[in-house]
Design a protein around this motif. Structure first.
Motif, PDB file in Angstrom:
ATOM      1  N   ARG A   1       0.757  -1.098   0.026  1.00 23.79           N
ATOM      2  CA  ARG A   1       0.252   0.155  -0.067  1.00 23.79           C
ATOM      3  C   ARG A   1       0.782   1.534   0.370  1.00 23.79           C
ATOM      4  O   ARG A   1       0.901   2.198  -0.255  1.00 23.79           O
ATOM      5  N   GLN A   2       1.879   1.203   0.457  1.00 19.55           N
ATOM      6  CA  GLN A   2       3.214   2.590  -0.076  1.00 19.55           C
ATOM      7  C   GLN A   2       4.056   2.605  -0.624  1.00 19.55           C
ATOM      8  O   GLN A   2       4.330   3.601  -0.693  1.00 19.55           O
ATOM      9  N   ARG A   3       4.116   1.559  -1.269  1.00 16.48           N
ATOM     10  CA  ARG A   3       4.779   1.632  -2.717  1.00 16.48           C
ATOM     11  C   ARG A   3       4.574   2.534  -3.351  1.00 16.48           C
ATOM     12  O   ARG A   3       5.296   3.145  -3.609  1.00 16.48           O
ATOM     13  N   PRO A   4       2.957   2.465  -4.101  1.00 18.69           N
ATOM     14  CA  PRO A   4       2.935   3.790  -5.177  1.00 18.69           C
ATOM     15  C   PRO A   4       3.024   4.815  -4.915  1.00 18.69           C
ATOM     16  O   PRO A   4       3.389   5.902  -6.240  1.00 18.69           O
ATOM     17  N   ARG A   5       3.038   5.589  -3.488  1.00 17.53           N
ATOM     18  CA  ARG A   5       3.561   6.848  -3.868  1.00 17.53           C
ATOM     19  C   ARG A   5       4.785   6.425  -3.744  1.00 17.53           C
ATOM     20  O   ARG A   5       5.579   7.623  -4.463  1.00 17.53           O
ATOM     21  N   TYR A   6       5.588   5.943  -3.411  1.00 19.49           N
ATOM     22  CA  TYR A   6       7.237   6.340  -3.022  1.00 19.49           C
ATOM     23  C   TYR A   6       7.760   5.672  -4.857  1.00 19.49           C
ATOM     24  O   TYR A   6       8.768   6.308  -5.262  1.00 19.49           O
ATOM     25  N   MET A   7       6.762   4.598  -5.421  1.00 17.05           N
ATOM     26  CA  MET A   7       6.917   4.383  -6.495  1.00 17.05           C
ATOM     27  C   MET A   7       6.776   5.548  -7.527  1.00 17.05           C
ATOM     28  O   MET A   7       7.971   6.480  -8.563  1.00 17.05           O
ATOM     29  N   ALA A   8       5.961   6.303  -6.774  1.00 12.39           N
ATOM     30  CA  ALA A   8       5.458   7.610  -7.872  1.00 12.39           C
ATOM     31  C   ALA A   8       6.420   8.551  -8.313  1.00 12.39           C
ATOM     32  O   ALA A   8       7.393   9.257  -9.385  1.00 12.39           O
ATOM     33  N   ILE A   9       7.131   9.091  -6.704  1.00  6.20           N
ATOM     34  CA  ILE A   9       8.246   9.654  -6.554  1.00  6.20           C
ATOM     35  C   ILE A   9       9.647   9.927  -7.015  1.00  6.20           C
ATOM     36  O   ILE A   9       9.825  10.506  -7.600  1.00  6.20           O
TER      37      ILE A   9
END
Length: 486
Positions: free
Chosen positions: A129-137
């Motif tokens: 669930r955290q990954r999309p935000r960090y992958m986007a950055i």
């Protein structure tokens, strides 16, 4: 492994910096190609400055992904960064084109490693669930590099000399290296310590032959070599099937290809490569010819596309991390991308420049809504021991799709324009400057030819995105987990 929020932030900053130098290196060199090749006295081999880099970055992806699973991503990441910086230094000191191409191959290998391991490291230390935000950055590195790279490359070439095109990434890399060494945790290797050396060698050779075949097929002089490479690729695929069936741990584990989520994400990755990346390469030429603009103004359309991707990518990553639900965004994105490309196909010539800018920005928004999201989704469907392999396969499909899509679009455009040019104009020497110097009647004729040639191209790419809708609908519903991998 669970990290504190502060450690995660430092890690993301270091990975973003390293990913940016890898992305910037690819775009900043493009502006300087003619100058570099001319100074080294090998203009006829100019394309190999880029081809060598791209080939290395593509064919080594599965090997590096599997290696990261076996020995741990931290080691592969730091070694790749070191190789990249050493190769960048060597590129600037190149006395001839052979030296430069060899250094660019090593650079491409390093770039593939840092990009791939950045995505794998994030997957190992964050919850799905955290990954999309960090992958986007981290994913912002590529669109930003597309916008600033050619401008920076031109300024450096004009005022500092082309060697600094390669050296400009060294200060950033040297600053990021100690930060990454501290921030990236020591992550253990996977549960499958064996490495498929025969499969790796055959796979690399087969993919190399395939990419060369696609790259060379449009060149009359290289077509026999392209056909030989295509034949070698077919033989390699057959040999690879036999090797991988007997391998204890194949380079591309069949188990990851039996997962519906992974297959759907691979299909979406293919759409990004063969759809958007293929057309962005040719949009500036289309705008210059069909809309009769300068090279500077023609660059506004791909910039609008990339900015749409950037905003959509960040917004989607934030929204998915908040809710955990992801299926809507690939469906929405492929629908929006298909609609935008269909509108581009239907646009009559003579529209103001802001019209294609807005339409291609819509295509960018649609594409950005799933470009980096699919990495988080595909990683959530894989076992920890296969994270590197599944991430590498997703990147590989995108790269191959880009190569094939670009070759097809380039062939269609080249054939279509050459077949309809008025007498007295040679497709091989036709440039925007030649057209602007011609009579108004010739300018009008060329504008119509480019419009009529690109219309079916845009329509075909709209159908490619429509296929992406099917892949998006195949994704299962549900929420991404909050559990961090052990």
């Amino acid at each position: 492994m669970t990290l504190s929020p502060a450690r995660i932030r430092v890690l993301v900053v270091s990975l973003l910096a390293v990913s940016f130098i890898g992305a910037l290196d690819h775009t900043v060199v493009s502006t300087s190609l003619a100058t570099i090749a001319g100074d080294l006295g090998a203009l006829e081999y100019m394309s190999w400055i880029m081809v060598g880099y791209t080939l290395a970055a593509t064919v080594m992806l599965p090997v590096l992904g599997k290696l990261g699973d076996v020995v741990g991503p931290r080691s592969v990441f730091l070694v790749s960064l070191g190789l990249f910086l050493l190769a960048s230094l060597a590129c600037g000191f190149a006395p001839d084109l052979g030296w430069l191409i060899a250094a660019r191959v090593v650079q491409g290998l390093g770039s593939a490693g840092i990009q791939l391991m950045s995505q794998t490291i994030i997957a190992r230390v964050t919850s799905p669930r955290q990954r999309p935000r960090y992958m986007a950055i981290i994913g912002t590195a590529f669109p930003v590099a597309i916008v600033v790279g050619p401008v920076v490359g031109g300024l450096i070439t004009d005022f500092l000399g082309w060697a600094w095109v390669f050296w400009i990434t060294i200060p950033i890399g040297l600053s990021a290296f100690p930060l990454a060494a501290v921030a990236v945790p020591r992550l253990p290797g996977g549960a499958h310590p064996r490495f498929d050396i025969p499969g790796s060698i055959v796979f690399t050779g087969t993919l190399l032959a395939l990419v060369l075949a696609v790259t060379w097929i449009g060149d009359d002089a290289l077509r026999p070599a392209a056909l030989a490479c295509a034949a070698a690729a077919v033989i390699g695929i057959l040999a690879l099937v036999g090797i991988e069936r007997r391998a204890a741990e194949p380079i591309l584990p069949p188990r990851i290809l039996r997962n519906r989520t992974i297959l759907a994400c691979l299909g979406l990755s293919l759409i990004v490569g063969s759809g958007l990346f293929a057309i962005v390469a040719f949009v500036p030429t289309y705008i210059q010819m069909a809309y009769r603009t300068t090279a500077t103004l023609s660059g506004l359309v791909p910039i609008a596309t990339v900015l749409g991707m950037l905003v959509s990518n960040l917004l989607t990553g934030w929204l998915v991390s908040r809710s955990g639900r992801y299926r809507f965004y690939p469906v929405f994105g492929t629908v929006l991308g298909s609609a935008g490309l269909a509108v581009m196909a239907a646009l009559p010539s003579g529209r103001p420049l802001w019209v294609p800018m807005v339409v291609m920005a819509v295509v960018g928004i649609g594409t950005g809504s799933f470009t980096n999201l699919i990495f988080a989704v595909v990683q959530s469907a894989a076992a920890r021991s296969d994270l590197g392999a599944v991430t590498a396969t997703t990147n590989l499909v995108r790269q191959v799709g880009s190569a094939v899509g670009t070759a097809i679009v380039g062939g269609v455009v080249g054939f279509g324009v050459a077949a309809h040019l008025p007498p007295g104009l040679d497709a091989g020497t036709l440039t925007p400057a030649v057209v602007r110097a011609a009579s108004p009647q010739v300018q009008d004729a060329v504008a119509v030819i480019y419009h009529d040639t690109f219309a079916p191209v845009f329509l075909g790419l709209a159908l490619v995105y429509a296929c992406g809708i099917v892949f998006a609908l195949l994704l299962p519903g549900g929420r991404l987990s909050d559990e961090t991998p052990e």
